[in-house]
Design a protein around this motif. Structure first.
Motif, PDB file in Angstrom:
ATOM      1  N   PRO A   1      -5.824   5.398   0.683  1.00 27.43           N
ATOM      2  CA  PRO A   1      -6.181   4.752   2.346  1.00 27.43           C
ATOM      3  C   PRO A   1      -7.689   5.719   2.307  1.00 27.43           C
TER       4      PRO A   1
ATOM      5  N   GLU B   1     -19.699 -19.178 -24.663  1.00 20.74           N
ATOM      6  CA  GLU B   1     -19.715 -18.558 -26.018  1.00 20.74           C
ATOM      7  C   GLU B   1     -18.948 -19.703 -26.609  1.00 20.74           C
TER       8      GLU B   1
ATOM      9  N   TYR C   1       0.997  -1.143  -0.073  1.00 21.62           N
ATOM     10  CA  TYR C   1      -0.306  -0.440   0.475  1.00 21.62           C
ATOM     11  C   TYR C   1       0.978   1.280   0.043  1.00 21.62           C
TER      12      TYR C   1
ATOM     13  N   TYR D   1     -11.958  -5.802 -22.655  1.00 23.22           N
ATOM     14  CA  TYR D   1     -10.957  -6.839 -23.792  1.00 23.22           C
ATOM     15  C   TYR D   1     -11.484  -8.516 -22.876  1.00 23.22           C
ATOM     16  N   ALA D   2     -11.962  -9.466 -24.890  1.00 20.78           N
ATOM     17  CA  ALA D   2     -12.765 -10.260 -24.646  1.00 20.78           C
ATOM     18  C   ALA D   2     -12.328 -11.635 -24.938  1.00 20.78           C
TER      19      ALA D   2
ATOM     20  N   LEU E   1     -16.875   1.102 -29.281  1.00 22.47           N
ATOM     21  CA  LEU E   1     -15.806   0.457 -29.368  1.00 22.47           C
ATOM     22  C   LEU E   1     -16.579  -1.004 -29.874  1.00 22.47           C
TER      23      LEU E   1
ATOM     24  N   ASP F   1      -0.591  -5.871 -10.947  1.00 25.18           N
ATOM     25  CA  ASP F   1      -1.915  -6.666 -10.949  1.00 25.18           C
ATOM     26  C   ASP F   1      -2.215  -6.313 -12.517  1.00 25.18           C
TER      27      ASP F   1
ATOM     28  N   HIS G   1     -22.495  -7.131 -23.854  1.00 25.99           N
ATOM     29  CA  HIS G   1     -20.905  -7.428 -24.640  1.00 25.99           C
ATOM     30  C   HIS G   1     -19.700  -8.606 -24.023  1.00 25.99           C
ATOM     31  N   PRO G   2     -18.884  -8.443 -25.352  1.00 20.30           N
ATOM     32  CA  PRO G   2     -18.210  -9.804 -24.813  1.00 20.30           C
ATOM     33  C   PRO G   2     -17.523  -9.948 -24.015  1.00 20.30           C
ATOM     34  N   ALA G   3     -16.828  -8.438 -23.220  1.00 17.29           N
ATOM     35  CA  ALA G   3     -15.789  -8.675 -22.120  1.00 17.29           C
ATOM     36  C   ALA G   3     -16.951  -8.525 -20.717  1.00 17.29           C
ATOM     37  N   SER G   4     -17.316  -6.932 -20.857  1.00 16.56           N
ATOM     38  CA  SER G   4     -17.974  -6.846 -19.691  1.00 16.56           C
ATOM     39  C   SER G   4     -19.119  -7.589 -19.088  1.00 16.56           C
ATOM     40  N   ARG G   5     -19.958  -8.114 -20.062  1.00 15.09           N
ATOM     41  CA  ARG G   5     -21.007  -8.239 -19.881  1.00 15.09           C
ATOM     42  C   ARG G   5     -22.555  -7.856 -19.745  1.00 15.09           C
ATOM     43  N   PHE G   6     -22.004  -6.155 -20.055  1.00 17.85           N
ATOM     44  CA  PHE G   6     -22.881  -4.769 -20.208  1.00 17.85           C
ATOM     45  C   PHE G   6     -23.238  -4.959 -21.250  1.00 17.85           C
TER      46      PHE G   6
ATOM     47  N   MET H   1      -3.854  -4.637  -6.917  1.00 17.12           N
ATOM     48  CA  MET H   1      -4.610  -3.704  -6.809  1.00 17.12           C
ATOM     49  C   MET H   1      -4.355  -3.067  -5.161  1.00 17.12           C
ATOM     50  N   TYR H   2      -4.010  -1.895  -5.313  1.00 23.02           N
ATOM     51  CA  TYR H   2      -4.497  -1.731  -3.693  1.00 23.02           C
ATOM     52  C   TYR H   2      -5.204  -0.069  -3.831  1.00 23.02           C
TER      53      TYR H   2
ATOM     54  N   LYS I   1     -15.347 -16.596 -22.995  1.00 20.98           N
ATOM     55  CA  LYS I   1     -16.332 -18.040 -21.587  1.00 20.98           C
ATOM     56  C   LYS I   1     -16.523 -18.816 -22.287  1.00 20.98           C
TER      57      LYS I   1
ATOM     58  N   MET J   1     -10.821  -5.657 -18.358  1.00 19.82           N
ATOM     59  CA  MET J   1     -11.361  -7.124 -18.669  1.00 19.82           C
ATOM     60  C   MET J   1     -12.688  -6.396 -18.744  1.00 19.82           C
ATOM     61  N   MET J   2     -13.130  -5.431 -18.597  1.00 15.01           N
ATOM     62  CA  MET J   2     -13.948  -4.327 -18.750  1.00 15.01           C
ATOM     63  C   MET J   2     -14.392  -4.440 -20.770  1.00 15.01           C
TER      64      MET J   2
ATOM     65  N   ARG K   1      -7.822   2.730  -8.428  1.00 15.37           N
ATOM     66  CA  ARG K   1      -8.117   4.830  -7.652  1.00 15.37           C
ATOM     67  C   ARG K   1      -8.873   5.346  -9.264  1.00 15.37           C
TER      68      ARG K   1
END
Lengths: 782, 290
Positions: free
Chosen positions: B5, A713, A117, A706-707, B261, A279, B188-193, B1-2, A710, A703-704, B44
């Protein structure tokens, strides 16, 4: 004793891995460990001015902050390139950027602190004065006049120009062609995304000068060699590299990266262990990417469908720096594959490797071979269409016949064995082609668009002959090592230079050893990934663990058997020639009642009370296997899709894969490899896409957006195999890790284009997203 | 991922939570299922000074029926909504939407209230709840108020929720008469939204003609948007396939469609029409089964 070779035993490593008892780099805890966080350039191209660390140093727990200049002043040298080509430009690649940042995410400074941190908090407070410069992320654009230069010492952004094949013969072939089929292809950029992000833990021992580096590496000896001999100047014998359990790599963990070099250096400065775990965001920005070609290809054909020649011009985007094996991927792993399974007599391929302001590109599952296979198999379909031929017929017409092996291609490779029509026949037995064409016809009448795609691929793997690789520019040998140690109680430890990061070596290698030594598989342990234990080895990539690594183990077991037999004969007071080794026992042929067990022999090897005269005690054998050639897996993949007319959405309907991988040690594990490879290849065709905007910002960096493929599919994959053993190694095995990725992308793309053929659509560049397909369909009736 | 604070608060009553919001104002963020805020904090991109975790506040989750309204606690997970017998029998459109949100982990942790308060322009709930004419109940130290879901969300990641307010409930009025609802989505193929999501609630009169409909779209504009021209075109019509197709063709009319996209604005407008047609067709067939 039951034969283990060919048996689908469950993976021995899985109980450990699936119950959280694995030991990955980030799991390691050693006292006084500090944590590193990297300050990364948010810009694709910028001059680095003043770096103000005052505020960052005030964060409690911060121990040190180093910049590129600090590392250079401390004697750190650039990260080298492991494969050189004639006249190649190799600009300096320092672990931390010194004068300029050349891609988004390039590390500029490193913070070391007591906690992760604190390190991250402080990294946020490092103020870097960037003078932002224009960037060029696209390979073709980088060659244009006036494109922003990436390196002063690489004029025109060119790293190398390379060619293979006979230009004159190819020109002659085109001159006499009845038909020339031409197409430009974009093989877009991918990001590997292994499930475990890269990580390292460097621990310098100031008392002895020794340093241990735990790192997510596919080849720990290569890591050690390069860090020691090139980057950090550490005596090689004072450095130990351990790559423990590793969660996948797909090639991305072959290379020596800036972060681990900086961590080792920082650990020596601070005399404290330094740990860093990427990360997911960092994995997207800083793991080597894959593919990224612009290609113009043309095929010359006779009217009957016989291929006369192939001409390929490719621009390969190498990213901002040359990653470790980057020059080999779009050249020797690409141009040499352009004959495929076909008798094409004349081929010429030119590749220009260019620098851009993007993350470096290197080997990613398949590495060059998927790019070659994609364009070749697409051209086969395009040519069939142009000539009014069936895609199956044009392939049959051009297959190298099974009686022509060994077969010399016009692009350097000498194929050892193959039966391409055999694999196609088997695939067609599973897939009723005629019935499909009828169904397709019916469906079209109802406004449903089905398509079938074939990929009768061939690949070269099991990398392979050191002499050949050296002559082609490799700065390393490509053999593999094995040390098989039989303990006094007959238990066996196998030290292999291969590295398992998901491949299941602890199972498959043990299967080979159990058979050869006729011991229970539970008595065999496979040890890998530690330069302190394992003889110098080259690691795992290029589907080499089976054909090279397991073969080296096999060689050692033969030496063990030979010596064990001598000892047994001596104990049985028999002539060695009369002694046989069956069912785990040594006995004189015909008298199995009087026998010596493997235990008896092992014990005596170490007691040494009663050994044949002149025989050394012990039962251990070291081998280095350097094969005489690559191995050449091949097969036929068939994909069926349905494309929605109104949305462009592609549904996978069926997938049949017949692969020839030679003899198969563990069919279940190989099935899994083929499944995974197909998923990745399908994913390139349909979903995955690393996109940069015009400023060099990676806009699919999570990952939101870049597909990755899954499970829901994908569809069940129908697998089958033919078996043409290779004469190249004593086990007759070929590589199985990459065939799925190499074969499948073209099969899917061909299927989509077949589905779209009623609309007169011949080609759409991948990924074949609904949006792209719909744009192509717009305004086209059927 | 941090994450950067922050101070963590775990109130045990709504009043206590409201007090914390009052005290820390803009600095405070409410934490529900951790599926939107936590990823932003890890990157962040969000750096709240105070995180007020609502998980120990009783009474904020569960599905109940009260006086013709289905009341869903804001902290009810997507999985709980989708598996509620009440929702499955009376509001099947909600159950089918719940099953298409994100992935298993998101559905088991993410909450309906959290999703609405986050207001992602491609989220599924806003479309479904707008088609169902749902409201949310919002508490602040000044009292409670109800706001229609359509009015709650004003833009990408923007709602009318003030810093001192907590979204308590989602309130879905149970439709009456012959009605049916359906949700159709291209994930969406990545997010599923939703690249596009179309929610349709259709009411039929005794003669089988459309007496009313509410059709809402997600994914194509800066916020959930009603396909008013489609609703208008369907009104009074016998909902045969041709009528539905021609009405649905107007799905994106009057909407400022965003390119992204996944495709051009023109493509996304086309998707809106296709998915609206699919949703209306299924909504009508559900209505006909009643």
């Amino acid at each position: 004793m039951e034969t283990m070779f060919g048996k689908s035993i469950k993976r021995r490593e899985d109980p450990r891995l699936v119950t959280g008892k694995g030991n990955f780099v980030d799991d390691l805890k050693i006292p006084f460990t500090t944590h590193a966080a990297f300050v990364r350039s948010p810009h694709a191209h910028a001059k680095i001015g003043k770096i103000d660390t005052a505020a960052a140093r005030k964060v409690p727990g911060v121990l040190a902050i180093y910049t590129g200049k600090d590392l250079v002043a401390g004697g750190v040298k650039p990260i080298p390139v492991g494969w050189l080509l004639p006249n190649i430009k190799v600009p300096a690649h320092y672990p931390l950027a010194v004068d300029k940042a050349r891609h988004m995410g390039e590390p500029v400074a490193v913070v070391v602190a007591e906690t992760p941190y604190a390190a991250r908090d402080a990294a946020e407070l490092v103020e870097v004065d960037y003078d932002v410069l224009p960037a060029v992320p696209d390979g073709a654009d980088a060659l244009k006049r006036g494109a922003p230069p990436v390196h002063d010492d690489a004029p025109g952004n060119v790293s190398f120009k390379w060619s293979i094949g006979d230009a004159k013969a190819t020109d002659a072939a085109f001159a006499k062609a009845d038909k020339v089929v031409k197409q430009s292809f974009r093989n877009h950029r991918l990001i590997p995304n292994a499930i475990e992000p890269r990580a390292c833990l460097a621990s310098a021992q100031p008392g002895t000068g020794d340093i241990t580096l735990w790192v997510t590496s596919q080849n720990p000896h290569v890591h050690r060699l390069i860090m020691a001999a090139f980057v950090l100047g550490i005596p090689e014998h004072k450095m130990r590299v351990i790559s423990p359990d590793v969660g996948g790599g797909f090639g991305s963990k072959i290379f020596i990266y800036p972060e681990e070099c900086a961590a080792v250096w920082a650990s020596r400065q601070l005399s404290r262990p330094v740990k860093w775990t990427a990360d997911r965001r960092e994995a997207f920005l800083a793991d080597a990417h894959g593919r990224d070609h612009h290609t113009e290809a043309e095929m010359a054909l006779a009217a009957d469908g016989k291929i006369l020649g192939l001409r390929v011009k490719t621009v390969a985007n190498l990213g901002a720096y040359l990653s470790l094996f980057a020059p080999a991927v779009p050249t020797y792993l690409y141009g040499t594959l352009l004959a495929g399974a076909y008798t094409t007599p004349a081929i010429h391929c030119e590749v220009t490797g260019v620098f851009t302001h993007t993350t470096p590109v290197d080997a990613y599952r398949g590495a060059g071979r998927p790019e070659a296979t994609y364009l070749l198999e697409r051209l086969m379909d395009l040519s069939a269409k142009e000539l009014g031929m069936d895609p199956v017929d044009i392939r049959r017409k051009n297959f190298i016949p099974p009686d022509k092996f060994p077969y010399q291609t016009p692009v350097a490779l000498l194929y050892d064995s193959g039966n391409y029509a055999g694999a196609l026949d088997k695939a067609l037995q599973i897939f009723d082609y005629k019935a499909f064409r009828r169904e397709q016809e019916q469906a079209r009448k109802q406004g449903r668009y089905l398509g079938v795609g074939f990929s009768t691929y061939l690949e070269a793997c099991g990398l392979a002959p050191s002499q050949v690789a050296g002559a082609l520019g490799a700065q390393a040998g490509l053999y593999e090592s094995a040390n098989v140690r039989v303990h006094p109680t007959g238990k066996v430890s196998v030290f292999t230079g291969s590295h398992s990061h998901g491949q299941g070596h602890e199972t498959t290698f043990a299967q080979v050893v159990a058979d050869e030594l006729q011991v229970p598989i539970d008595d065999v342990d496979i040890i890998h990934g530690d330069t302190g234990q394992v003889p110098f080895g080259m690691g795992s990539y290029g589907s080499r663990s089976g054909p090279v690594g397991a073969a080296a183990i096999y060689m050692s077991t033969q030496k063990i058997k030979e010596k064990a037999k001598k000892i047994a004969a001596h104990l049985l007071e028999a002539n060695e020639k009369d002694v046989t080794h069956e069912g785990g026992k040594f006995f004189v042929k015909g008298s199995p009642d009087r026998s010596k067990s493997f235990f008896d022999v092992s014990l005596m090897a170490y007691l040494a009370h009663n050994l044949p005269k002149g025989l050394e005690p012990g039962l251990e054998a070291l081998s280095f296997f350097d094969p005489g050639n690559f191995v050449f897996p091949f097969g036929t993949h068939i994909c069926v899709v349905e494309v929605e007319r109104d949305t462009g959405y592609v549904h996978l309907r069926r997938y049949v894969a017949v692969d020839d991988l030679g003899r198969v040690i563990n069919p279940m594990i190989v099935d899994g490899m083929v499944h995974g490879g197909i998923a990745q290849g399908v994913s390139q065709a349909l979903w995955e896409h690393a996109e940069y905007d015009e400023n060099g910002q990676l806009i699919t960096g999570s990952m939101m957006n870049y597909a990755l493929p899954k499970a829901d599919e994908l569809i069940p994959i129908e697998l089958a195999r033919t078996e043409t053993p290779t004469p190249v190694n004593p086990l007759g095995v070929k590589g199985a890790g990459e065939t799925g990725t190499i074969a499948s992308t073209a099969a899917v793309a061909n299927a989509v284009m077949d589905a779209l053929s009623p609309f007169g659509i011949k080609h759409i560049d991948m990924p074949l997203t609904p949006g792209r397909i719909w744009e192509a369909l717009k305004g086209k009736g059927a | 991922m941090y994450a950067a604070p922050f101070e963590y608060h775990l109130p045990t009553t709504v009043a206590e939570a409201l007090g914390l919001l009052e005290k820390f104002g803009d600095e405070a963020k409410l934490l529900s299922g951790s599926q939107s805020l936590v990823p932003l904090m890890k990157l962040r991109l969000a750096t709240p000074g105070h995180v007020v975790d609502l998980r120990k506040v009783p009474g904020l989750s569960g599905v109940t029926e009260s006086g013709g309204t289905v009341v869903i606690g804001a902290m009810t997970t997507h999985y709980e909504v989708g598996s509620s017998p009440l929702v499955r029998t009376k509001l099947p459109m909600m159950a089918e939407a719940a099953g298409q949100i994100g992935d298993t982990q998101v559905r088991n942790l993410g909450t309906i209230g959290g999703s609405l308060a986050h207001a992602d322009p491609s989220a599924d709930w806003p479309a479904v709840l707008a088609a169902l004419d749902a409201s949310v109940r919002i508490a602040s130290s000044r009292g409670e108020r109800n706001v229609k879901v359509e009015e709650l969300i004003v833009g990408p990641l923007t709602t009318v929720l003030a810093p001192g307010e907590i979204l308590l409930q989602v309130r879905v009025p149970l439709p009456a008469g012959r009605y049916g609802g359906a949700y159709e989505k291209l994930p969406h193929p990545a997010s599923r939204f939703a690249i596009v999501g179309a929610a349709a609630e259709v009411f039929l009169d005794p003669g089988g003609k459309v007496s009313n409909s509410r059709i809402a779209l997600t994914g194509i504009a800066s916020k959930v948007t009603r396909a008013g021209y489609v609703e208008q075109a369907l009104l009074g019509k016998a909902p045969d396939p041709a009528a539905i197709k021609s009405a649905a063709a107007r799905a994106a009319q009057g909407i400022e469609v965003r390119a992204d996209l996944t495709g051009s604005a023109e493509y996304k407008a086309n998707l809106a029409a296709v998915y609206t047609e699919r949703a209306v067709k299924r909504a009508v067939s559900r209505a006909l089964e009643r």
